[in-house]
Write a protein that holds these residues in place. Structure first.
Motif, mmCIF file in Angstrom:
data_model
loop_
_atom_site.group_PDB
_atom_site.id
_atom_site.type_symbol
_atom_site.label_atom_id
_atom_site.label_comp_id
_atom_site.label_asym_id
_atom_site.label_seq_id
_atom_site.Cartn_x
_atom_site.Cartn_y
_atom_site.Cartn_z
ATOM 1 N N ILE A 99 -5.144 13.767 -34.828
ATOM 2 C CA ILE A 99 -4.388 13.355 -33.639
ATOM 3 C C ILE A 99 -5.349 12.912 -32.531
ATOM 4 N N THR A 100 -4.817 12.126 -31.616
ATOM 5 C CA THR A 100 -5.615 11.582 -30.517
ATOM 6 C C THR A 100 -6.364 12.658 -29.719
ATOM 7 N N GLY A 123 -4.574 7.108 -33.288
ATOM 8 C CA GLY A 123 -4.234 5.709 -33.022
ATOM 9 C C GLY A 123 -4.141 5.263 -31.580
ATOM 10 N N TYR A 167 2.743 11.500 -25.726
ATOM 11 C CA TYR A 167 1.272 11.633 -25.615
ATOM 12 C C TYR A 167 0.660 10.284 -25.975
ATOM 13 N N SER A 222 3.048 10.624 -37.772
ATOM 14 C CA SER A 222 3.160 10.943 -39.184
ATOM 15 C C SER A 222 3.468 12.433 -39.359
ATOM 16 N N ASP A 249 4.964 4.588 -38.721
ATOM 17 C CA ASP A 249 4.724 6.037 -38.695
ATOM 18 C C ASP A 249 6.014 6.797 -38.986
#
Ligand code: PHB
Length: 388
Positions: A99-100, A123, A167, A222, A249
């Motif tokens: 995750i980011t 992403g 987010y 995802s 996603d």
């Protein structure tokens, strides 16, 4: 500053020399193997293992060793693990990042230690700007959201409500979709957001239904797509007049087969489908399934597979020199064929350039797939392109 932290920073700056001197090149692979994002960890771990099974573990005379760590998708844990991998294990590359926030938490460590950070999953556009040592093999949300907006306008969709996870990637998806849709003459009625962790979609779905929009544009990360679709169907939204459009996603190959016929016909945009029609992808899907009890590879898996390819090819170019500056220079501009199609690393931004496909969910041989019907070739991250 704590004494321990000072020592850590001192240790970080000594590392590049160590990396070259060793016969083994270690890759610290940090993934969410448990928790909400566990499907991403499982997919990428499986792809990394498949890559090594197919290409061996020796490159340019060096043994490549992958050290897998579970960060449970908690960014503070990611950061601690990254630090330990660099200082104790002396990894030459950090990779993974489900995750980011995990990718962002690691960026200062990559900069400090001059260790490449290969982002295989996260992403949000700005991740590559957080350190000159970040390079991405996954995707950006704008890469999918902008073509989705363009397709919607061309296909008679005039009024849209958006719903995204609240987010980084969700905000990128919301903004890039909305900006392009409005620029092309469409109307955004409302931008709705749901929490990233343990989301309840019911209240926002009710709000979306009340707007009587032509379409609902959705991004969820995802692993959350099936839960979203379940609540969409429970509220009867699949039977109302509002179309569902999305980034891929949502109709994730990892969960798509279990989503049911309610998603048949859903149009979405993305970088990879297990159904992508190429010889390379057919052999990839077959090998992946065989090695993983029939599991279908998703878009996260190709981020991992291609991330390994990037590291291997860069090592070949440097003749096995795993120092961070050399590896980064070697990675810039590399281009190859992925199971998703042709891809390259933009030498200016270190971000991935790839085809985006417009797909429709269809039943093929009794199973649901994202079937590609249009291709937008060589898409650079639109957020960075707009800044130039
Ligand atoms: C992210 O956190 O950057 C992320 C996670 C899952 C996705 C897309 C983006 O499907």
């Amino acid at each position: 500053m704590l004494r321990r932290e000072i020592l850590t920073i001192a240790a970080l700056s000594l590392l590049p020399v160590v990396a070259f001197a060793q016969d083994t090149v270690k890759i610290g692979l940090i993934l969410p193997m448990t928790g909400q994002q566990a499907s991403t960890g499982k997919q990428i771990d499986a792809a990394v293992k498949l890559y090594q099974a197919q290409h061996g573990t020796t490159v340019a005379g060096k043994k490549v060793e992958v050290i897998l760590k579970d960060d449970t998708s908690v960014p503070d844990v990611t950061k601690r693990l990254a630090q330990e991998l660099v200082v104790n294990d002396k990894v030459a590359v950090l990779a993974g990042f489900g995750i980011t926030p995990s990718a962002m938490a690691t960026a200062p460590i990559a900069t400090q230690a001059k260790v490449p950070e290969v982002v295989m999953a996260a992403g949000t556009s700005s991740i590559t700007e957080a350190s000159p040592f970040v390079v991405r093999t996954s995707f950006t949300l704008a890469q999918s959201a902008v073509p989705m907006a363009e397709w919607a306008v061309k296909n008679g969709i005039k009024r849209v409500v958006t719903m995204v996870s609240d987010y980084g990637p969700g905000i990128d998806a919301e903004k890039s979709f909305s900006d392009r849709f409005k620029a092309e003459g469409g109307t955004i009625i409302e931008n709705l957001r749901v929490p990233m962790r343990a989301p309840d979609f019911a209240p926002v779905l009710q709000k979306a239904a009340d707007t009587k929009a032509d379409a609902l544009f959705v991004f969820v990360p995802s692993g959350a797509g099936a839960q979203f679709v379940k609540q969409f169907v429970e509220r009867g939204l699949d039977k109302g007049g509002m179309k569902l459009i999305a980034t891929g996603d949502v109709t994730d190959d990892d969960q798509l087969a279990g989503m049911g016929d309610a998603v048949v016909g859903v149009i979405n945009a993305h970088n990879y489908s297990a159904n992508h029609d190429s010889a390379l992808n057919k052999s990839y899907v077959e090998a992946f399934r065989k090695a993983n009890g029939g599991l279908r590879p998703n878009f996260m898996s190709v981020g991992g597979y291609d991330g390994m390819h990037l590291i291997y090819e860069a090592l070949k170019k440097t003749g096995g020199d795993a120092s961070g500056d050399k590896l980064m220079a070697a990675m810039k501009g590399l281009a190859w064929e992925s199971p998703r199609g042709p891809i390259s690393i933009d030498p200016d931004t270190r971000d991935i350039v790839q085809n985006i496909y417009i797909r429709k969910v269809e039943k093929k041989d009794g199973e649901l797939y994202n079937v590609e019907f249009a291709t937008i070739p060589n898409v650079k991250d639109p957020v960075k392109a707009a800044k130039k």
